[in-house]
Design a protein around this motif. Structure first.
Motif, PDB file in Angstrom:
ATOM      1  N   TYR A  45      13.724  17.380  23.753  1.00  0.00           N
ATOM      2  CA  TYR A  45      13.120  16.795  24.956  1.00  0.00           C
ATOM      3  C   TYR A  45      13.089  17.811  26.093  1.00  0.00           C
ATOM      4  CZ  TYR A  45      12.251  13.679  28.872  1.00  0.00           C
ATOM      5  OH  TYR A  45      11.709  13.099  29.994  1.00  0.00           O
ATOM      6  N   GLN A  46      14.214  18.480  26.334  1.00  0.00           N
ATOM      7  CA  GLN A  46      14.267  19.457  27.417  1.00  0.00           C
ATOM      8  C   GLN A  46      13.301  20.614  27.166  1.00  0.00           C
ATOM      9  OE1 GLN A  46      15.426  17.620  29.641  1.00  0.00           O
ATOM     10  NE2 GLN A  46      17.131  18.816  30.462  1.00  0.00           N
ATOM     11  N   LEU A  47      13.131  20.984  25.920  1.00  0.00           N
ATOM     12  CA  LEU A  47      12.150  22.017  25.601  1.00  0.00           C
ATOM     13  C   LEU A  47      10.738  21.545  25.945  1.00  0.00           C
ATOM     14  CD1 LEU A  47      13.428  23.404  22.167  1.00  0.00           C
ATOM     15  CD2 LEU A  47      13.208  24.683  24.321  1.00  0.00           C
ATOM     16  N   GLY A  48      10.455  20.259  25.671  1.00  0.00           N
ATOM     17  CA  GLY A  48       9.150  19.722  26.038  1.00  0.00           C
ATOM     18  C   GLY A  48       8.897  19.837  27.527  1.00  0.00           C
ATOM     19  N   VAL A  49       9.919  19.524  28.314  1.00  0.00           N
ATOM     20  CA  VAL A  49       9.804  19.645  29.771  1.00  0.00           C
ATOM     21  C   VAL A  49       9.567  21.101  30.170  1.00  0.00           C
ATOM     22  CG1 VAL A  49      11.069  19.426  31.958  1.00  0.00           C
ATOM     23  CG2 VAL A  49      11.226  17.613  30.239  1.00  0.00           C
ATOM     24  N   MET A  50      10.303  22.009  29.572  1.00  0.00           N
ATOM     25  CA  MET A  50      10.229  23.418  29.948  1.00  0.00           C
ATOM     26  C   MET A  50       8.889  24.045  29.556  1.00  0.00           C
ATOM     27  SD  MET A  50      14.145  24.637  29.147  1.00  0.00           S
ATOM     28  CE  MET A  50      14.011  26.156  30.088  1.00  0.00           C
ATOM     29  N   TYR A  51       8.393  23.697  28.363  1.00  0.00           N
ATOM     30  CA  TYR A  51       7.085  24.227  27.961  1.00  0.00           C
ATOM     31  C   TYR A  51       5.967  23.621  28.816  1.00  0.00           C
ATOM     32  CZ  TYR A  51       8.749  26.835  23.933  1.00  0.00           C
ATOM     33  OH  TYR A  51       9.367  27.758  23.137  1.00  0.00           O
ATOM     34  N   TYR A  52       6.134  22.384  29.225  1.00  0.00           N
ATOM     35  CA  TYR A  52       5.101  21.742  30.044  1.00  0.00           C
ATOM     36  C   TYR A  52       5.012  22.396  31.420  1.00  0.00           C
ATOM     37  CZ  TYR A  52       1.837  17.953  30.901  1.00  0.00           C
ATOM     38  OH  TYR A  52       0.689  17.228  31.126  1.00  0.00           O
ATOM     39  N   ASP A  53       6.177  22.655  32.024  1.00  0.00           N
ATOM     40  CA  ASP A  53       6.203  23.191  33.379  1.00  0.00           C
ATOM     41  C   ASP A  53       6.304  24.706  33.441  1.00  0.00           C
ATOM     42  OD1 ASP A  53       6.034  20.664  34.523  1.00  0.00           O
ATOM     43  OD2 ASP A  53       8.190  20.367  34.506  1.00  0.00           O
ATOM     44  N   GLY A  54       6.389  25.355  32.276  1.00  0.00           N
ATOM     45  CA  GLY A  54       6.460  26.816  32.271  1.00  0.00           C
ATOM     46  C   GLY A  54       7.777  27.333  32.818  1.00  0.00           C
ATOM     47  N   LEU A  55       8.873  26.699  32.443  1.00  0.00           N
ATOM     48  CA  LEU A  55      10.196  27.111  32.921  1.00  0.00           C
ATOM     49  C   LEU A  55      10.848  28.019  31.880  1.00  0.00           C
ATOM     50  CD1 LEU A  55      11.479  23.653  34.234  1.00  0.00           C
ATOM     51  CD2 LEU A  55      10.468  25.517  35.553  1.00  0.00           C
ATOM     52  N   GLY A  56      11.029  29.284  32.233  1.00  0.00           N
ATOM     53  CA  GLY A  56      11.638  30.239  31.311  1.00  0.00           C
ATOM     54  C   GLY A  56      10.691  30.755  30.260  1.00  0.00           C
ATOM     55  N   THR A  57       9.456  30.340  30.333  1.00  0.00           N
ATOM     56  CA  THR A  57       8.447  30.746  29.352  1.00  0.00           C
ATOM     57  C   THR A  57       7.069  30.444  29.913  1.00  0.00           C
ATOM     58  OG1 THR A  57       7.685  30.450  27.066  1.00  0.00           O
ATOM     59  CG2 THR A  57       8.442  28.485  28.226  1.00  0.00           C
ATOM     60  N   GLN A  58       6.046  30.962  29.253  1.00  0.00           N
ATOM     61  CA  GLN A  58       4.689  30.618  29.654  1.00  0.00           C
ATOM     62  C   GLN A  58       4.413  29.161  29.311  1.00  0.00           C
ATOM     63  OE1 GLN A  58       1.750  33.232  28.011  1.00  0.00           O
ATOM     64  NE2 GLN A  58       0.020  32.160  28.947  1.00  0.00           N
ATOM     65  N   ALA A  59       3.742  28.456  30.203  1.00  0.00           N
ATOM     66  CA  ALA A  59       3.447  27.038  29.974  1.00  0.00           C
ATOM     67  C   ALA A  59       2.642  26.878  28.681  1.00  0.00           C
ATOM     68  CB  ALA A  59       2.676  26.458  31.151  1.00  0.00           C
ATOM     69  N   ASP A  60       3.020  25.882  27.898  1.00  0.00           N
ATOM     70  CA  ASP A  60       2.334  25.575  26.648  1.00  0.00           C
ATOM     71  C   ASP A  60       2.260  24.056  26.550  1.00  0.00           C
ATOM     72  OD1 ASP A  60       1.475  25.131  24.042  1.00  0.00           O
ATOM     73  OD2 ASP A  60       2.602  26.831  23.228  1.00  0.00           O
ATOM     74  N   HIS A  61       1.207  23.476  27.127  1.00  0.00           N
ATOM     75  CA  HIS A  61       1.092  22.021  27.191  1.00  0.00           C
ATOM     76  C   HIS A  61       0.974  21.380  25.818  1.00  0.00           C
ATOM     77  CE1 HIS A  61      -0.525  22.421  31.574  1.00  0.00           C
ATOM     78  NE2 HIS A  61       0.775  22.570  31.487  1.00  0.00           N
ATOM     79  N   LYS A  62       0.312  22.074  24.907  1.00  0.00           N
ATOM     80  CA  LYS A  62       0.150  21.510  23.560  1.00  0.00           C
ATOM     81  C   LYS A  62       1.503  21.366  22.868  1.00  0.00           C
ATOM     82  CE  LYS A  62      -2.384  21.999  19.216  1.00  0.00           C
ATOM     83  NZ  LYS A  62      -1.190  21.625  18.413  1.00  0.00           N
ATOM     84  N   LYS A  63       2.320  22.399  22.949  1.00  0.00           N
ATOM     85  CA  LYS A  63       3.642  22.343  22.336  1.00  0.00           C
ATOM     86  C   LYS A  63       4.489  21.267  23.004  1.00  0.00           C
ATOM     87  CE  LYS A  63       5.611  26.114  20.920  1.00  0.00           C
ATOM     88  NZ  LYS A  63       6.330  27.425  20.843  1.00  0.00           N
ATOM     89  N   ALA A  64       4.384  21.161  24.328  1.00  0.00           N
ATOM     90  CA  ALA A  64       5.150  20.153  25.053  1.00  0.00           C
ATOM     91  C   ALA A  64       4.778  18.747  24.597  1.00  0.00           C
ATOM     92  CB  ALA A  64       4.908  20.298  26.558  1.00  0.00           C
ATOM     93  N   VAL A  65       3.481  18.489  24.475  1.00  0.00           N
ATOM     94  CA  VAL A  65       3.022  17.170  24.040  1.00  0.00           C
ATOM     95  C   VAL A  65       3.450  16.906  22.602  1.00  0.00           C
ATOM     96  CG1 VAL A  65       0.963  15.806  23.508  1.00  0.00           C
ATOM     97  CG2 VAL A  65       1.121  17.024  25.685  1.00  0.00           C
TER      98      VAL A  65
END
Length: 298
Positions: A84-104
């Motif tokens: 879940y936290q990874l989904g949040v981080m990939y969505y908002d680009g925290l610590g990595t480039q934003a990846d909305h598809k991976k987050a979803v």
């Protein structure tokens, strides 16, 4: 749009709650974090799954997002909290480039999980997926799908479900293209009863205007006053308007300096008034315009 991170007790507190009795709230925060990190690393190396997650969460709370991302990635297959936290981080680009598809994708995995331990996370994931569909991030925009997902997340007002989804439904049914004020009032009532500050302010306005419910100025005042005291800017603005329209200028100036513009209840100061108008406009231009019209035209 920022995704909703799952609410967790502060990790330093959680660590010291796992058997440590020498917790000193006056200790230097940096020292406590360093000690918590040492303890969690040791416990994680011994196979403690909860410690492994808490270590990542510690990094996340401290803003060390790259370290948090690496830690969560290590345990995502075994820990839904980490996923879940990874989904949040990939969505908002925290610590990595934003990846909305991976987050979803991550949020969908959690939403599809039926284990008892996943229920709280499932509601939160459904809420975030609803936000994604409403905004059209990585998925095709769909009001209907956002509504469906939020209804699942809200779970008939269950206080253990997503209160944010309950509040979001109240807002959703207040929008021009999806208006149903009776439903809006229902969901804001559910969310408010479960502790939502945003819905408490919204209920105050609905009572004040008679939207979705019979007009009730006393209930409006009570909702707005409590929400304003809890820090809801939306409620504060409408409470100022309420005081102003009832010629309670001194009370109005306790919440805001809007009366400075006309010199009512306090010595006139147009310059300070304009500064405060600008701040209000930055928060929400629509609400700002509505409140300004009420002050000027009554």
């Amino acid at each position: 749009m920022k995704q909703s991170s799952k609410s967790q007790p502060h990790t330093v507190t959680a660590v010291y709650g796992k058997g440590r009795t020498d917790f000193d709230e006056k200790s230097d925060h940096a020292d406590l974090v360093k000690e918590a990190e040492r303890l969690l690393e040791s416990q994680a190396q011994d196979g403690d799954q909860e410690a492994s997650f808490l270590l990542g969460q510690l990094y996340f709370e401290e803003g060390w997002y790259e370290e948090a991302l690496q830690q969560f990635e290590k345990i995502k297959e075994k820990d839904l909290n980490a996923l879940y936290q990874l989904g949040v981080m990939y969505y908002d680009g925290l610590g990595t480039q934003a990846d909305h598809k991976k987050a979803v994708d991550y949020m969908n995995k959690i939403a599809e999980c039926d284990t008892p331990k996943a229920q709280t996370l499932k509601h939160a994931a459904l809420y975030n997926l609803g936000r994604a569909y409403l905004e059209g991030y990585s998925v095709k925009h769909s009001d209907a799908e956002a509504e469906r997902l939020w209804l699942l997340a809200a779970d008939d007002g269950n206080p253990k479900a997503s209160i944010k989804a309950q509040c979001a439904l109240g807002m959703f049914y207040s929008r021009p293209h999806t208006t149903d004020l009776k439903k809006a009032f229902f969901w804001h009532s559910e969310a408010c009863g479960n502790g939502s500050l945003e819905s408490q302010g919204a209920l105050g306005v609905m009572y004040l205007k008679g939207h979705g419910i019979r007009k009730d100025t006393r209930s409006a005042f009570l909702c707005l006053k409590e929400a304003a005291e809890r820090g809801n800017v939306y409620a504060q603005g409408h409470l100022v308007s309420y005081y102003y329209n009832n010629k309670l200028y001194s009370r109005a100036t306790e919440l805001a300096r809007r009366c400075l513009h006309l010199g009512l209840g306090v010595q006139q100061n147009r310059e300070e008034a304009m500064q405060l108008y600008s701040k209000a406009c930055c928060l929400d231009t629509d609400i700002f315009a509505e409140l300004q019209d009420e002050v000027i035209f009554g």
